[in-house]
Scaffold this active site. Structure first.
Site, short mmCIF file in Angstrom:
data_model
loop_
_atom_site.label_atom_id
_atom_site.label_comp_id
_atom_site.label_asym_id
_atom_site.label_seq_id
_atom_site.Cartn_x
_atom_site.Cartn_y
_atom_site.Cartn_z
N GLN A 91 -11.94 -11.07 -6.56
CA GLN A 91 -10.69 -11.23 -7.30
C GLN A 91 -10.01 -12.57 -7.00
O GLN A 91 -8.99 -12.89 -7.60
CB GLN A 91 -9.74 -10.08 -6.96
CG GLN A 91 -10.23 -8.73 -7.41
CD GLN A 91 -9.34 -7.58 -6.96
OE1 GLN A 91 -8.34 -7.79 -6.27
NE2 GLN A 91 -9.68 -6.36 -7.36
N HIS A 153 -7.61 -7.99 -3.59
CA HIS A 153 -6.18 -7.92 -3.24
C HIS A 153 -5.66 -9.20 -2.58
O HIS A 153 -5.05 -9.16 -1.52
CB HIS A 153 -5.89 -6.71 -2.36
CG HIS A 153 -6.27 -5.41 -2.97
ND1 HIS A 153 -6.06 -4.21 -2.34
CD2 HIS A 153 -6.84 -5.10 -4.16
CE1 HIS A 153 -6.50 -3.22 -3.11
NE2 HIS A 153 -6.98 -3.75 -4.23
N GLU A 246 3.44 0.28 -9.17
CA GLU A 246 4.89 0.30 -8.93
C GLU A 246 5.60 -0.91 -9.53
O GLU A 246 5.04 -2.01 -9.55
CB GLU A 246 5.17 0.32 -7.43
CG GLU A 246 4.68 1.56 -6.71
CD GLU A 246 5.05 1.56 -5.23
OE1 GLU A 246 4.69 2.53 -4.54
OE2 GLU A 246 5.68 0.59 -4.77
N TYR A 256 8.42 -1.08 1.55
CA TYR A 256 8.14 -0.44 0.26
C TYR A 256 7.03 0.60 0.33
O TYR A 256 6.59 1.09 -0.70
CB TYR A 256 7.89 -1.52 -0.80
CG TYR A 256 9.19 -2.23 -1.12
CD1 TYR A 256 9.97 -1.85 -2.19
CD2 TYR A 256 9.70 -3.20 -0.26
CE1 TYR A 256 11.19 -2.44 -2.45
CE2 TYR A 256 10.92 -3.80 -0.50
CZ TYR A 256 11.67 -3.41 -1.59
OH TYR A 256 12.89 -3.99 -1.84
N TYR A 267 -9.74 6.62 -4.81
CA TYR A 267 -10.51 6.55 -6.05
C TYR A 267 -11.43 7.75 -6.20
O TYR A 267 -11.79 8.13 -7.32
CB TYR A 267 -11.30 5.25 -6.11
CG TYR A 267 -10.41 4.05 -6.36
CD1 TYR A 267 -9.79 3.86 -7.58
CD2 TYR A 267 -10.18 3.11 -5.35
CE1 TYR A 267 -8.97 2.77 -7.81
CE2 TYR A 267 -9.36 2.02 -5.56
CZ TYR A 267 -8.75 1.85 -6.80
OH TYR A 267 -7.93 0.77 -7.01
#
Length: 371
Positions: A91, A153, A246, A256, A267
């Site tokens: 990613q 990520h 979110e 958070y 998953y």
């Protein structure tokens, strides 16, 4: 059928029917408004970030490491040299771009990107000065610790508050417990000055074990940030796993929740946490189950789409649509989804100086939105 499986199917059906698991309603506008998209240009690869230089020129950061400046009127695509060396790794790659609030005076541009360190990878930030289609005097001012071989990520969006500070996101890199550790840069929103220094009033500067640039923590993979300059509010969205994407209002020093508090599941099915809300942790103002995989975030402040003024607009990768959130009444947030039928993964969205809306997709398209 197991209870867990039945619950997940029920949540999925509720979302399809326009109901939120919060009891918040996904409401279409009373007056049906038709929107259309006009192709602006197409580039080869994934245009990860877009940023307006002015009304007619648009920067495009490519995941593969290129930076373009596209002239909307002349249709000329200019390759910009001197960008930070990035590494495509899962990613990761060349990620977001941001212009200094006084770009017209200092020509400074900021980058977030994936940096390779001895076979491991992390998120880094740098800025430089644009001169004659080349970035010069490049300064790398942030390199996240705990570089690893994980390919997921990285985050990473960048915004400024219009005056002194920038905020940027770093994902948990697939090591979720780091999001709760103040000794780790992962799973955080960071705050630094526009000069790349640590502000003295950051919440954890006096904590010897903490990373001094942390502004908030407990995040999974934030790929949306926007700063409301008028009301001085920082909005963020992040990917959940299987459910639990979110939208948050980011405040100084707050936790958070990820992975202690989450609506998401593994998953392969089971719950990650038994808590969807817990004292001491900040609840999202909105969450998506099933996940839409949000990317890019804009607060619309223009007048060309008066029905959207003051609303958040975000792209969806998995559910391939533009998502419009009416956040005026946070107890009853209304959601609108458009362009689902186009089946394109929307990566970033930006408002032009005159109030037009443009967005990029993972198939290399840049579009202009019109009523």
């Amino acid at each position: 059928m197991s209870l867990n499986k039945a619950s997940y199917i029920l949540v999925s059906l509720m979302t399809m029917w326009g109901l939120s698991v919060h009891g918040k309603e996904s409401v279409k506008p009373k007056e049906q408004i038709n929107y259309k998209v006009t192709p602006v240009t197409q580039v080869k690869g994934i245009p990860w970030g877009i940023e307006f230089k002015n009304e007619n020129e648009l920067f495009i950061s490519m995941k593969d490491g290129q930076l373009f400046l596209y002239n909307i009127k002349s249709k000329v695509l200019q390759d910009i040299k001197g960008v930070p060396k990035s590494k495509v790794h899962g990613q990761g790659g060349l990620l977001d771009i941001m212009l200094h609030p006084e770009f017209d005076k200092n020509s400074r541009i900021y980058f977030s990107y994936t940096k390779e360190i001895e076979g491991n990878f992390t998120t880094a930030l740098a800025f430089g000065t644009l001169e004659n289609n080349e970035v010069k005097n490049l300064k790398e001012f942030f390199v996240a610790n705990n570089a690893s071989k994980h390919s997921i990520h990285f985050g990473s969006r960048i915004v400024h508050d219009g005056s002194k500070y920038i905020y940027f996101s770093v994902g948990d890199r697939g090591e979720r417990d780091r999001a709760q550790s103040l000794a780790a840069d992962q799973g955080k929103i960071h705050r630094m000055t526009l000069e790349g220094q640590t502000p003295e009033d950051n919440p954890f500067v006096k904590n010897k074990q903490a990373r001094k640039t942390i502004w908030s923590f407990g995040h999974r993979n934030p790929q949306g940030l926007v700063y409301d300059l008028k009301n001085k509010i920082l909005y963020e969205h992040e990917h959940g796993p299987r459910g639990g994407d979110e939208v948050n209002i980011i405040e100084k020093g707050k936790n958070y929740g990820w992975p202690v508090v989450t609506f998401g599941r593994e998953y392969y099915g089971p719950k990650i946490s038994k808590h969807t809300s817990l004292k001491g942790y900040v609840d999202p103002i909105y969450q998506y189950t099933p996940s839409i995989a949000p990317s890019g975030l804009e607060l619309y402040t223009g007048t060309k789409f008066p029905e959207w003024t003051g609303k958040l607009i975000l792209g969806a990768l998995a559910y391939t649509h533009l998502n419009v959130l009416d956040i005026k009444d946070r107890a009853n947030i209304k959601e609108q989804r458009i362009f689902q039928d186009r089946k394109e993964r929307i990566r970033d969205i930006k408002q032009s100086p005159s109030g037009d809306l443009y967005y990029s997709t993972d198939n290399g398209q840049i579009y202009k939105l019109a009523r």
